[in-house]
Design a protein around this motif. Structure first.
Motif, PDB file in Angstrom:
ATOM      1  N   LYS A  80       0.830  -1.204   0.000  1.00 41.56           N
ATOM      2  CA  LYS A  80       0.000   0.000   0.000  1.00 41.56           C
ATOM      3  C   LYS A  80       0.863   1.253   0.000  1.00 41.56           C
ATOM      4  O   LYS A  80       0.586   2.220  -0.723  1.00 41.56           O
ATOM      5  N   VAL A  81       1.930   1.240   0.813  1.00 36.43           N
ATOM      6  CA  VAL A  81       2.847   2.382   0.846  1.00 36.43           C
ATOM      7  C   VAL A  81       3.503   2.573  -0.513  1.00 36.43           C
ATOM      8  O   VAL A  81       3.642   3.708  -1.011  1.00 36.43           O
ATOM      9  N   LYS A  82       3.900   1.468  -1.163  1.00 34.81           N
ATOM     10  CA  LYS A  82       4.548   1.553  -2.471  1.00 34.81           C
ATOM     11  C   LYS A  82       3.586   2.093  -3.524  1.00 34.81           C
ATOM     12  O   LYS A  82       3.965   2.906  -4.382  1.00 34.81           O
ATOM     13  N   GLU A  83       2.328   1.679  -3.471  1.00 35.89           N
ATOM     14  CA  GLU A  83       1.327   2.190  -4.419  1.00 35.89           C
ATOM     15  C   GLU A  83       1.103   3.683  -4.229  1.00 35.89           C
ATOM     16  O   GLU A  83       0.925   4.424  -5.212  1.00 35.89           O
ATOM     17  N   GLU A  84       1.112   4.151  -2.984  1.00 35.85           N
ATOM     18  CA  GLU A  84       0.960   5.581  -2.721  1.00 35.85           C
ATOM     19  C   GLU A  84       2.155   6.361  -3.254  1.00 35.85           C
ATOM     20  O   GLU A  84       2.001   7.461  -3.797  1.00 35.85           O
ATOM     21  N   GLU A  85       3.360   5.809  -3.138  1.00 36.72           N
ATOM     22  CA  GLU A  85       4.554   6.464  -3.675  1.00 36.72           C
ATOM     23  C   GLU A  85       4.468   6.566  -5.193  1.00 36.72           C
ATOM     24  O   GLU A  85       4.812   7.597  -5.780  1.00 36.72           O
ATOM     25  N   ILE A  86       4.003   5.492  -5.829  1.00 32.95           N
ATOM     26  CA  ILE A  86       3.873   5.507  -7.291  1.00 32.95           C
ATOM     27  C   ILE A  86       2.814   6.511  -7.720  1.00 32.95           C
ATOM     28  O   ILE A  86       3.015   7.284  -8.676  1.00 32.95           O
ATOM     29  N   HIS A  87       1.690   6.522  -7.011  1.00 29.53           N
ATOM     30  CA  HIS A  87       0.612   7.464  -7.344  1.00 29.53           C
ATOM     31  C   HIS A  87       1.089   8.904  -7.192  1.00 29.53           C
ATOM     32  O   HIS A  87       0.807   9.762  -8.026  1.00 29.53           O
ATOM     33  N   SER A  88       1.835   9.176  -6.121  1.00 32.38           N
ATOM     34  CA  SER A  88       2.348  10.530  -5.903  1.00 32.38           C
ATOM     35  C   SER A  88       3.336  10.924  -6.989  1.00 32.38           C
ATOM     36  O   SER A  88       3.325  12.060  -7.482  1.00 32.38           O
ATOM     37  N   ALA A  89       4.200   9.980  -7.379  1.00 30.42           N
ATOM     38  CA  ALA A  89       5.193  10.290  -8.414  1.00 30.42           C
ATOM     39  C   ALA A  89       4.540  10.534  -9.766  1.00 30.42           C
ATOM     40  O   ALA A  89       4.967  11.402 -10.534  1.00 30.42           O
ATOM     41  N   ASN A  90       3.468   9.787 -10.073  1.00 27.20           N
ATOM     42  CA  ASN A  90       2.825   9.919 -11.377  1.00 27.20           C
ATOM     43  C   ASN A  90       2.001  11.197 -11.503  1.00 27.20           C
ATOM     44  O   ASN A  90       1.595  11.551 -12.595  1.00 27.20           O
ATOM     45  N   LYS A  91       1.742  11.865 -10.386  1.00 29.47           N
ATOM     46  CA  LYS A  91       1.002  13.118 -10.465  1.00 29.47           C
ATOM     47  C   LYS A  91       1.757  14.175 -11.254  1.00 29.47           C
ATOM     48  O   LYS A  91       1.156  15.079 -11.822  1.00 29.47           O
ATOM     49  N   CYS A  92       3.068  14.095 -11.256  1.00 24.02           N
ATOM     50  CA  CYS A  92       3.894  15.072 -11.969  1.00 24.02           C
ATOM     51  C   CYS A  92       4.680  14.426 -13.110  1.00 24.02           C
ATOM     52  O   CYS A  92       5.625  15.037 -13.622  1.00 24.02           O
TER      53      CYS A  92
END
Length: 563
Positions: A452-464
């Motif tokens: 879950k933490v890794k998915e949140e990191e990926i989601h945050s990175a893909n925002k930009c």
């Protein structure tokens, strides 16, 4: 008019009469430098400092409340900033424009002087009149405490927007002309240096000329402070709110015009970096290209394992039918002296350009339908080494940071293994320490939390993270090559803007969204269709005149009546 009357003295009687007769002091002139003579389309009112001294706030009376003291200090800031602004406008005209016009031999022609200093006299005229009214309001402050209606009366007139719009639209052209003159005329460069050194504050000509662009944001900040310290029910509160609305609207219009003017300048700068014989240069010079969006983005290149190989800033231009990427060069060999006087801006070197219909935005979860995996080979832009064509890694596109996706996949595999171990533990007949269902379930929960933490990191990175699939040259076997380019946007809103603009621009290029008249010219070449909205049907067009219409070349879009 009531606010203007109550805030003026006898020096503005001519102004009142002119306004009542609907005569403006300023006559808008669309193109600077049309004639060698001075602008004579406005009534120039000479403001004498002896008859109308600058506003000056007197000693503070006793018995004022804390809010009244703060409002008085803010009024002092308004008076001081306006006096400094008017002095700066006078310096531009007296220290730069007038000497250049009178200089013999001329280092800058009269026509070029009019282009450089276009609309400055009119802007000075507006603020000289405002300063007279401000002096009257300052003198009456301790008894009336009103300032908002003066701003409404002074800056809600269309002539203010006209002269500032002309100045803002011409600003980039003026700076380009100054820069070119500095590069080609040493006498002009020497003149600017001497004027700067002779001034007490050492402000350059550019530093003075940028002040009109900054003026209204300064007014807005001061009036916002004034409004915060104006209690409800105060006679000036409503006027301050109206003044803020007027100034914010005016500033927004000027900012938009400045943005459009800067984009035109960016296109011109880009066209200079392209060979004159290039087809792209001809397109940019034709004037038919529309710049929809341009921004400095960071291009990133990743290795096979997801490690960051390199990153570099690029200037990306979204035109109405093309996407262009350019390298940015800030090096100015032998021009350091000039750059201290006027911003030279970056130079661009074309990196690549692609027709817009061939550009694809690849988002998370959409990779399966973005391209044909069996017939297209994917390469990462900028990566020097690629896996052989037979390996499956060609068909694998990491969306977002590849390292994070690889780590997420590893966690998923580990979770599958732990789940199998849990099933095996459940079949044990004996009881063993640290080898039971409770421990196995804890392992599963820990791995799920890490995923879950890794998915949140990926989601945050893909925002930009903006990933674009571009066409490349086919390989030796003839298979098409697609290149994956990854850009980092300054913020998430910037990425959303790029994705939306790309999508809308591609929709706008569809044939059904470009209806209009198509008729042959005198040389039998088809003219571009006139732009018009998307309508529901086409009907044949007939004309009584002998117009050479070819079959299929005329269509009249009409809105179909609905029952």
């Amino acid at each position: 008019m009531k606010a203007a009357k109550s805030g003026t003295k006898d020096g503005l009687e001519k102004t009142k009469i002119a306004v009542m007769r609907k005569v403006t002091f300023l006559h808008r002139k669309e193109v600077p430098g049309d004639s060698e003579e001075e602008d004579t389309g406005f009534l120039e009112v000479t403001v004498s400092d002896m008859k109308h001294p600058p506003p000056e706030l007197g000693p503070m009376p006793e018995g004022l409340s804390p809010q009244q003291v703060v409002r008085r200090h803010i009024l002092g800031s308004i008076v001081q900033s306006e006096r400094s602004y008017v002095d700066s406008l006078k310096r531009i005209l007296q220290d730069y424009r007038n000497p250049l016009m009178e200089m013999e031999p001329k280092v800058l022609s009269a026509r070029k002087c009019q282009v450089v200093f276009f609309r400055l006299k009119e802007i000075l005229q507006c603020h000289s009149m405002f300063q007279i009214a401000l002096a009257s309001r300052v003198a009456e402050w301790d008894s009336a405490e009103k300032i908002g209606d003066l701003f409404v009366a002074s800056f809600s007139k269309s002539m203010v927007l006209d002269v500032y719009s002309d100045y803002v639209n011409n600003f980039t052209t003026a700076m380009s002309l100054i820069k070119k003159a500095c590069l080609t005329k040493p006498a002009f460069l020497d003149f600017l240096k001497k004027r700067q050194m002779a001034s007490a504050d050492r402000v350059t000509l550019y530093g003075l000329m940028v002040k009109p662009i900054q003026r209204f944001p300064q007014f807005i900040l001061l009036l916002q402070d004034m409004l915060k310290n104006t209690p409800k029910g105060h006679a000036d509160r409503l006027s301050l709110q109206l003044a803020l609305t007027e100034l914010e609207t005016l500033a927004e219009k000027l900012n938009e015009q400045k943005r459009l003017a800067d984009q035109v300048a960016e296109i011109q700068q880009l066209s200079k970096s392209i060979s004159d014989r290039s087809s792209l240069n001809k397109l940019l010079s034709s004037g038919q290209q529309q710049l929809l969006l341009c921004e400095t983005l960071t291009e990133t290149v990743y290795g096979d394992r997801g490690q960051l190989i390199k990153s570099k800033e690029r200037k990306v231009f979204l035109l109405n039918d093309m996407l262009v990427c350019a390298n940015i060069n800030f090096k100015y060999v032998g021009q350091l002296e000039i750059s201290s006087l006027v911003p030279l801006g970056p130079k661009y070197v074309l990196k690549w350009s692609t027709a817009l219909p061939q550009v694809q935005v690849v988002e998370v979860g959409q990779e399966s339908g973005a391209y044909d995996k069996d017939n297209i080979v994917i390469h990462n832009a900028g990566a020097k080494k690629h896996a052989p064509s037979g390996q499956a890694s060609h068909n694998k596109v990491y969306l977002g940071p590849p390292r994070l996706f690889q780590e997420l996949q590893d966690l998923q595999k580990d979770l599958a293994v732990v789940e199998q171990i849990t099933l095996l533990i459940s079949t044990l007949h004996g009881t063993y320490q640290n080898l039971n269902m409770t421990v196995a379930q804890d392992w599963c929960l820990a791995l799920q939390r890490m995923m879950k933490v890794k998915e949140e990191e990926i989601h945050s990175a893909n925002k930009c993270r903006l990933r674009l699939l571009l066409p490349g040259k086919p390989d030796k076997s003839g298979r098409p090559i697609s290149v994956m380019v990854v850009f980092i946007t300054p913020n998430p809103l910037s990425k959303i803007s790029w994705v939306n603009r790309l999508h809308l621009a591609k929709i706008g290029l569809r044939e059904e969204n470009q209806p209009g008249w198509l008729c042959p010219d005198e040389d039998k070449k088809s003219k571009a269709p006139f732009w018009c909205p998307i309508l529901s049907c086409h009907m044949p067009a007939f004309s009584s005149k002998a117009l050479d219409l070819q079959p299929g070349h005329a269509a009249c879009p009409l809105l179909e009546a609905q029952p």
